[in-house]
Design an enzyme around this catalytic site. Structure first.
Site, PDB file in Angstrom:
ATOM      1  N   ASP A   1       0.838  -1.212   0.000  1.00 61.64           N
ATOM      2  CA  ASP A   1       0.000   0.000   0.000  1.00 61.64           C
ATOM      3  C   ASP A   1       0.866   1.252   0.000  1.00 61.64           C
ATOM      4  O   ASP A   1       0.627   2.207  -0.751  1.00 61.64           O
ATOM      5  CB  ASP A   1      -0.998  -0.011   1.170  1.00 61.64           C
TER       6      ASP A   1
ATOM      7  N   ASP B   1       1.179  -7.456 -10.529  1.00 57.85           N
ATOM      8  CA  ASP B   1       0.146  -7.179 -11.531  1.00 57.85           C
ATOM      9  C   ASP B   1      -0.361  -5.751 -11.366  1.00 57.85           C
ATOM     10  O   ASP B   1      -0.443  -4.984 -12.318  1.00 57.85           O
ATOM     11  CB  ASP B   1      -1.007  -8.186 -11.360  1.00 57.85           C
TER      12      ASP B   1
HETATM   13  C1  IPM Z   1      -1.282  -9.083 -16.945  1.00 56.74           C
HETATM   14  C2  IPM Z   1      -2.762  -9.304 -17.046  1.00 56.74           C
HETATM   15  C3  IPM Z   1      -3.060 -10.744 -16.679  1.00 56.74           C
HETATM   16  C4  IPM Z   1      -2.609 -10.969 -15.242  1.00 56.74           C
HETATM   17  C5  IPM Z   1      -4.542 -11.165 -16.833  1.00 56.74           C
HETATM   18  C6  IPM Z   1      -5.045 -10.867 -18.222  1.00 56.74           C
HETATM   19  C7  IPM Z   1      -4.766 -12.607 -16.484  1.00 56.74           C
HETATM   20  O1  IPM Z   1      -3.439  -8.414 -16.243  1.00 56.74           O
HETATM   21  O2  IPM Z   1      -0.525  -9.751 -17.673  1.00 56.74           O
HETATM   22  O3  IPM Z   1      -0.871  -8.225 -16.174  1.00 56.74           O
HETATM   23  O4  IPM Z   1      -3.367 -10.683 -14.308  1.00 56.74           O
HETATM   24  O5  IPM Z   1      -1.488 -11.435 -15.056  1.00 56.74           O
HETATM   25 MG    MG Z   2      -2.231  -6.945 -15.355  1.00 56.04          MG
END
Ligand code: IPM
Ligand code: MG
Length: 365
Positions: free
Chosen positions: A230, A254
């Site tokens: 965070d 992500d």
């Molecule tokens: C990424 C995308 C993917 C993930 C999705 C589409 C599954 O957001 O490559 O960052 O969450 O890894």
């Molecule tokens: Mg992603």
């Protein structure tokens, strides 16, 4: 020239939306690099995502996996359809089925996403001017096969009493290998790692922090700072210039890599590499399929072209060619070639193809 005369096999998966256009742009650049460095590429194209669904009724057909298996690297465009059609079978779970399955299939445990704010484009940053200088680069190293992504997902019960759960799990060796890669890559940069976790709450994060701390001892020349996720998200928008390399578990990586991707002012700038422990890799822009602008010739191909540069660097070990592509992209931008997403209103823009030609020209000079 080491690569001289060599031949490489490449799987090309253009996918959906702007994928085919930006992949075409990158292949133009590949062609110029081949001539310059004296190697050749044998390209096999495969279908993936909605494009594959139309033909095979599935997002990741076996034929496409076979093409990847027979190649020494994968150049991937993007997959996914318009939000308004998300419930249609062609698009439902399209990204998940295509991308997560490829990661699992080939053991792509390491994701490298790297943003460099092109000098001269600082003004495009959504942050207050001066917070992120032109030329500043941030690399996100994201673990890609563990964490909450690949633990058991489960929903039980009936509405309104349903219960859903997703198990987050990390094995020590999974953290070890990504941490070692992160510290190795830090050695080629500012030797400073920020490791991200939520160690004040999560056991997976406590293990993460512990293992990263032990790996740091193998790399005494590299410093590490542990940040809670965070706080890190807040720091990325408050003072992004403090970061050089972020080392993240899957889910936090992500989320944070999306923040990083836009610091340069456009979603179209950031390339990415997903690697397994044999150096086999999948290379794709982080920006997505952008169906709203597909087919118009206005998509920004930079993320795809820079993904090609990563491919040359990490899979084919052609550092010189990779550097040349990265420099040619900056030369093209400096000469004034910009796709629409990089222009302020009234400024003239070039098409996807014209931008690729400007990069090719810079490579040939
Ligand atoms: C990424 C995308 C993917 C993930 C999705 C589409 C599954 O957001 O490559 O960052 O969450 O890894
Ligand atoms: Mg992603």
């Amino acid at each position: 020239m080491l690569a001289n005369g060599a031949s490489y096999s490449l799987a090309v998966l253009p996918g959906d939306g702007i994928g085919p256009e930006v992949v075409d742009a990158a292949l133009k650049v590949l062609n110029a690099v081949e001539k310059r460095e004296g190697f050749s590429t044998l390209i096999s194209k495969g279908l993936i995502g909605g494009a594959a669904y139309d033909v095979f009724g599935e997002h990741l057909p076996q034929a496409t996996i076979d093409i990847c298996r027979g190649s020494s690297a994968i150049l991937f465009g993007s997959v996914g359809g318009p939000l308004t059609e998300a419930a249609k079978p062609k698009w439902a779970n399209c990204e998940r089925n295509s991308i997560l399955s490829l990661r699992k299939e080939f053991g792509f445990y390491a994701n490298i996403r790297s943003l460099r704010v092109p000098p001269g484009l600082e003004h495009l940053s959504p942050l207050r001017q001066g917070l992120i200088p032109g030329g500043h680069s941030i690399m996100v190293i994201r673990e890609l096969l563990g964490d909450i992504y690949f633990g058991e997902h489960n929903t039980t019960g009936v509405s309104p009493k349903r219960i859903a759960s997703d198990i987050a799990e990390y094995r020590e060796e999974e953290i070890l290998r990504i941490a070692r890669l992160g510290f190795e890559l830090a050695r080629g940069r500012r030797r400073s790692v920020v490791s991200v976790d939520k160690a004040n709450v999560l056991d997976t994060s406590r293990l993460w922090r512990d293992v990263v701390t032990s790996v740091q001892r193998e790399f005494p020349d590299v410093t590490v700072e542990h940040q809670l996720v965070d706080n890190c998200a807040m720091q990325l928008v408050r003072n992004p210039a403090q970061f050089d390399l972020l080392l993240c578990p899957n889910l936090f990586g992500d989320i944070l890599s999306d923040i990083v991707s836009v610091l340069g002012g456009s979603l179209g700038l950031m390339p990415s590499a997903s690697l397994n422990d044999q150096g086999f890799g999948l290379y794709e822009p982080a920006g997505g399929s952008a169906p709203d602008i597909a087919g118009k010739g206005i998509a920004n191909p930079i993320g795809q072209i820079l993904s090609l540069a990563m491919l040359l660097r990490y899979s084919w070990r052609m550092d010189g060619a990779a550097n040349a592509i990265e420099m040619a992209v900056e030369t093209a931008l400096a000469s004034g070639a910009r796709t629409r997403d990089l222009c302020r209103s009234g400024e003239p823009s070039v098409s996807t193809e014209e931008f690729a030609e400007a990069v090719v020209q810079a490579l040939e000079e």
